[in-house]
Write a protein that holds these residues in place. Structure first.
Motif, short mmCIF file in Angstrom:
data_model
loop_
_atom_site.label_atom_id
_atom_site.label_comp_id
_atom_site.label_asym_id
_atom_site.label_seq_id
_atom_site.Cartn_x
_atom_site.Cartn_y
_atom_site.Cartn_z
N THR A 1 0.83 -1.20 0.00
CA THR A 1 0.00 0.00 0.00
C THR A 1 0.87 1.25 0.00
O THR A 1 2.05 1.22 0.37
CB THR A 1 -0.90 0.03 1.24
OG1 THR A 1 -0.08 0.14 2.42
CG2 THR A 1 -1.76 -1.23 1.34
N GLU A 2 0.27 2.36 -0.39
CA GLU A 2 0.98 3.64 -0.38
C GLU A 2 1.43 4.00 1.03
O GLU A 2 2.53 4.54 1.23
CB GLU A 2 0.09 4.72 -0.95
CG GLU A 2 -0.16 4.59 -2.45
CD GLU A 2 -0.98 5.75 -3.00
OE1 GLU A 2 -1.31 6.67 -2.21
OE2 GLU A 2 -1.28 5.73 -4.21
N TRP B 1 4.59 2.05 1.93
CA TRP B 1 5.76 2.60 1.25
C TRP B 1 6.17 3.94 1.87
O TRP B 1 7.37 4.24 1.96
CB TRP B 1 5.49 2.76 -0.24
CG TRP B 1 5.63 1.49 -1.02
CD1 TRP B 1 4.66 0.78 -1.64
CD2 TRP B 1 6.86 0.77 -1.23
NE1 TRP B 1 5.19 -0.35 -2.23
CE2 TRP B 1 6.53 -0.37 -2.00
CE3 TRP B 1 8.18 0.97 -0.84
CZ2 TRP B 1 7.49 -1.31 -2.39
CZ3 TRP B 1 9.14 0.04 -1.23
CH2 TRP B 1 8.79 -1.08 -2.00
N GLU C 1 5.30 -7.18 -1.86
CA GLU C 1 5.12 -5.91 -2.58
C GLU C 1 3.83 -5.88 -3.40
O GLU C 1 3.43 -4.82 -3.86
CB GLU C 1 6.31 -5.66 -3.51
CG GLU C 1 7.50 -4.99 -2.86
CD GLU C 1 8.30 -5.93 -1.99
OE1 GLU C 1 8.86 -5.48 -0.98
OE2 GLU C 1 8.37 -7.13 -2.31
N ASN D 1 0.52 -2.32 -7.74
CA ASN D 1 1.52 -2.68 -6.72
C ASN D 1 2.93 -2.70 -7.30
O ASN D 1 3.88 -2.22 -6.68
CB ASN D 1 1.18 -4.05 -6.13
CG ASN D 1 -0.04 -4.02 -5.24
OD1 ASN D 1 -0.26 -3.05 -4.53
ND2 ASN D 1 -0.83 -5.08 -5.28
N ASP E 1 4.00 -0.99 -9.83
CA ASP E 1 4.42 0.37 -10.13
C ASP E 1 4.88 1.11 -8.87
O ASP E 1 5.82 1.93 -8.94
CB ASP E 1 3.29 1.13 -10.82
CG ASP E 1 3.04 0.63 -12.24
OD1 ASP E 1 3.88 -0.12 -12.76
OD2 ASP E 1 1.98 0.97 -12.80
N ARG E 2 4.25 0.84 -7.74
CA ARG E 2 4.73 1.47 -6.50
C ARG E 2 6.12 0.95 -6.14
O ARG E 2 6.97 1.70 -5.65
CB ARG E 2 3.72 1.22 -5.38
CG ARG E 2 2.50 2.14 -5.45
CD ARG E 2 1.70 2.10 -4.17
NE ARG E 2 0.91 0.89 -4.05
CZ ARG E 2 -0.33 0.74 -4.50
NH1 ARG E 2 -0.94 1.76 -5.11
NH2 ARG E 2 -0.99 -0.38 -4.34
#
Length: 736
Positions: free
Chosen positions: A399-400, A403, A429, A439, A441-442
């Protein structure tokens, strides 16, 4: 959503055994927790009445979202929908995508699923009890989109050729079905009329043959490759066992020391011992290794299972050949010992110069405080590192918010961290509910690159060390679905760096089968879509070192670091090292691989350091919570020559007298050392009838009348910095 229960197979129960606290900080003790519970099977896939799950369309094209609706008469805030590949039972492995379904009815959609057949379940309360399903959805491939590669593609690479000029190996023996040239097996004559012919004394067999009728931890010998040698007292008979395996002579002339290494799978019992001896030029064997109830825990010692024994032996001055031997002896009710890949190396001298450095870590999994603690320790313990290698599972679900916690740690440690961060993508991840693409891309934003695979170069005093990162490109099939392009990139870059005589680090979060700890367990074999293809490629490169995480198994285990050999590859295969974890520690339980279970033993915070010299890489494991070094492995670069421990050229000492009447009582004796290596420094010990004379430790000795009737000898030890010392006795002189 906390994804702990879905991010690992349900077979792994999150239970910390209090009895294991602090155990890992004692390297001599097995890293094993008490097992106070039984196996944990998965829930039966049986839908409950009163719930429905329906797909808007069961047939889609790749790129389409899967739309579903649900109803239930048992709503709950933690009911959820999980998406699984066809044939996968919920709880047996992670869901590919999931979402909460808290209301009594509603809709949900999943984007980014790859082509294939999917089975989707409505599941109860953060668990695996099935409320409805499975609903089957088939997604047809889009030929315009990139696709996973062919895991069965042929691998056609000529193995790298090495010789003693660079790999420092004097002799290696991998065995075949008929044994090995110059090797011999003997056993006690009392065994002749007892037990099984198949297990009378040391026997040449294969792992599959050995475990065909009985497992009892034999299958854990994942290092085994093709023919192995087994002394199995347990399958021989309820009778004492005593058998010796003797190797062929190995040339050692001019060497100061040699290293004997061999793959070893030893399970002990009371009254059982396994020993290794060495004989130089036909002398009586000297014991150099003993495994018994004093050094190994009876019945099960994880340190000795699937282990690589490594013993350094000083070579006597002037010795020409060495013969190594293995003996297993026991009372009745004993166990077994299996060995493979016996290799004799020239012993390496200490490395020269300063190394190129890196920090290596994995499996942080939502514990940013452990990461920050470790980075502070790294800066003190291992300064000057050029790279921080993060081998996956940096966050817990992707999740954002998770991160953001990692970015906060990175900002807080910016002044102490290495120049570059090199990250690979793990399974944690990609667990957040908004799909694989989001996910991934994060993760890529954190890694600061545009694809999951890439190449980096660590720079430092000892020169460049390349790092190749592998990763999951598609949501499936398997946890690490790859394109042919990624695999071809690995092939091309391995060949490139090998031509430059470089060792190469390869990072992949998931282990390859039968490499590091736990990878002998069946469900770890399937993580890599390209497992066999990747293993075959790497097997050609003895200079390749694979770092993998995911398993969380202890550094003290026998298979923390392994050499994985392949059919048709280089005789030494490639190296693989387990990166341990900054989160909980796991271990396996069970006598048989079928039905094996895993448990959580305790909370940990551990990582690795890497020192790369021109001729070797040294990897050490450290416990940040216990402030303790755990273990290390030295991985020579087989492409370049190394300085080795040479032997001293020893002279022939001779006793002489300074008295004009010669050697008589009352005379003062001295010694002429003979011709030794230039720069040798000497020490002395005078002996009478073979016993040391107190305080007679200089080059001169006053021969009083008290020594009449005795035999006098002088023992001379010569030492040169960087060489193994040599000790030689003069001929004895009878004092009349």
């Amino acid at each position: 959503m906390s994804s702990l229960h879905r991010s690992r197979p349900r077979l792994r129960r999150v239970i910390v055994a209090a009895a294991t606290v602090g155990l890992i900080a004692i390297p001599s003790a097995p890293a094993i927790a008490s097992d106070s519970f039984g196996a944990t099977g998965t829930s039966a896939v049986t839908a409950q009445a009163g719930s429905t799950l329906t797909a808007e369309s069961p047939d889609l094209l790749e790129g389409d979202a899967v739309a579903l609706s649900w109803t239930t008469d048992a709503p709950h805030a933690t009911n959820w929908v999980g998406v699984y590949p066809q044939g996968v039972t919920p709880g047996s492995t992670s869901s590919t995508q999931w979402a909460y379904t808290a209301a009594a009815s509603g809709t949900v959609s999943f984007a980014g699923l790859h082509a294939g057949v999917w089975e989707i379940y409505l599941l109860a309360q953060d668990g695996y009890d099935v409320l409805s399903g499975p609903v089957t959805v088939t997604i047809a491939g889009d030929p315009q989109q990139p696709q996973p590669g062919n895991p069965d593609a042929a691998v056609e690479i000529d193995p790298i050729v090495t010789s003693n000029d660079t790999d420092e190996i004097i002799a290696r023996e991998a065995f075949d079905a008929d044994g090995a040239e110059g090797w011999a097996v003997s056993f006690d004559e009392t065994m002749t009329d007892h037990g099984s012919d198949d297990y009378r004394g040391w026997q040449f067999t294969t792992r599959d043959e050995w475990t065909g009728e009985v497992d009892q931890m034999r299958k854990r010998f994942g290092r085994a490759h093709d023919t192995i040698v087994v002394a199995d007292a347990q399958q021989f008979a309820d009778h004492p066992f005593d058998s010796t395996l003797t190797g062929a002579p190995v040339p050692v002339e001019g060497l100061g020391a040699v290293r004997l290494t061999f793959d070893s799978h030893y399970r002990g019992a009371a009254g059982q011992s396994g020993t290794v001896g060495v004989s130089f030029d036909g002398s009586e064997p000297t014991e150099i290794l003993r495994l018994d109830s004093e050094s190994v825990s009876d019945d099960y010692d994880a340190r000795q299972m699937n282990y690589a024994q490594d013993v350094t032996v000083d070579v006597p001055a002037g010795a020409e050949n060495a013969v190594f031997s293995w003996n297993l002896s026991s009372d009745a009710d004993a166990r077994y010992w299996a060995i493979d890949s016996v290799t004799v190396h020239e012993a390496l001298a200490a490395p020269a110069g300063d190394p190129t450095r890196a920090w290596v870590m994995s499996d942080i999994q939502g514990h940013p405080h452990d990461l920050q603690h470790a980075l502070g320790d790294y800066a003190e313990l291992h300064p000057g590192a050029d790279g921080m290698l993060m081998v996956g599972d940096i966050v817990n679900s992707g999740t954002e918010a998770e991160w953001a916690e990692i970015y906060d740690v990175m900002d807080a440690t910016a002044d102490v961290r290495p120049r570059q961060t090199i990250a690979s993508m793990g399974n944690h991840e990609r667990y957040a509910s908004d799909g694989f693409d989001a996910n991934r891309d994060r993760f890529l934003a954190f890694a600061e690159r545009d694809k999951v695979w890439d190449e980096y170069v660590l720079e430092g005093p000892a020169g460049d060390l390349p790092v190749i990162v592998l990763g999951q490109e598609f949501s499936g099939p398997t946890d690490v679905a790859m394109s042919d392009a990624q695999v071809e990139f690995l092939e091309e870059r391995l060949a490139h760096w090998t031509a430059l005589d470089k060792q190469v680090v390869v990072m992949t979060h998931f282990p390859l089968g039968d490499t590091v700890s736990a990878s002998w367990i069946p469900w770890y074999h399937g993580h890599h879509q390209m497992n066999d293809r990747l293993t075959s490629i790497l097997g050609n490169y003895p200079n390749a070192i694979v770092f993998s995480g995911h398993t969380h198994y202890p550094a003290e285990l026998g298979d923390w670091a392994v050499q994985r050999r392949t059919t048709g590859g280089h005789a030494d295969g490639f190296w693989a090292v387990n990166t341990v974890a900054m989160h909980v520690e796991w271990d396996a339980r069970g006598e048989n691989t079928v039905g094996i279970r895993e448990i959580t033993t305790r909370d940990i915070n551990q990582g690795l350091t890497l020192d790369a010299y021109e001729d070797r890489v040294v990897v050490k494991a450290y416990d940040f919570a216990g402030d303790t070094w755990l273990r290390e492995v030295v991985i020579p670069n087989p492409l370049v020559a190394s300085a080795t421990v040479e032997g001293i050229v020893a002279g022939t000492p001779e006793i002489v007298s300074t008295h004009h009447l010669g050697i008589k009582p009352g005379a003062k004796l001295t010694v002429e050392e003979g011709e030794w290596t230039e720069g040798t420094e000497f020490s002395y010990q005078w002996l009478a009838d073979g016993e040391p004379i107190k305080d007679a430790t200089t080059e001169r000795f006053h021969l009083t009348g008290a020594w009449k009737g005795h035999d006098i000898t002088v023992r001379v030890t010569g030492s040169v910095e960087g060489l193994a010392p040599a000790t030689v006795d003069s001929e004895s002189i009878r004092i009349d």
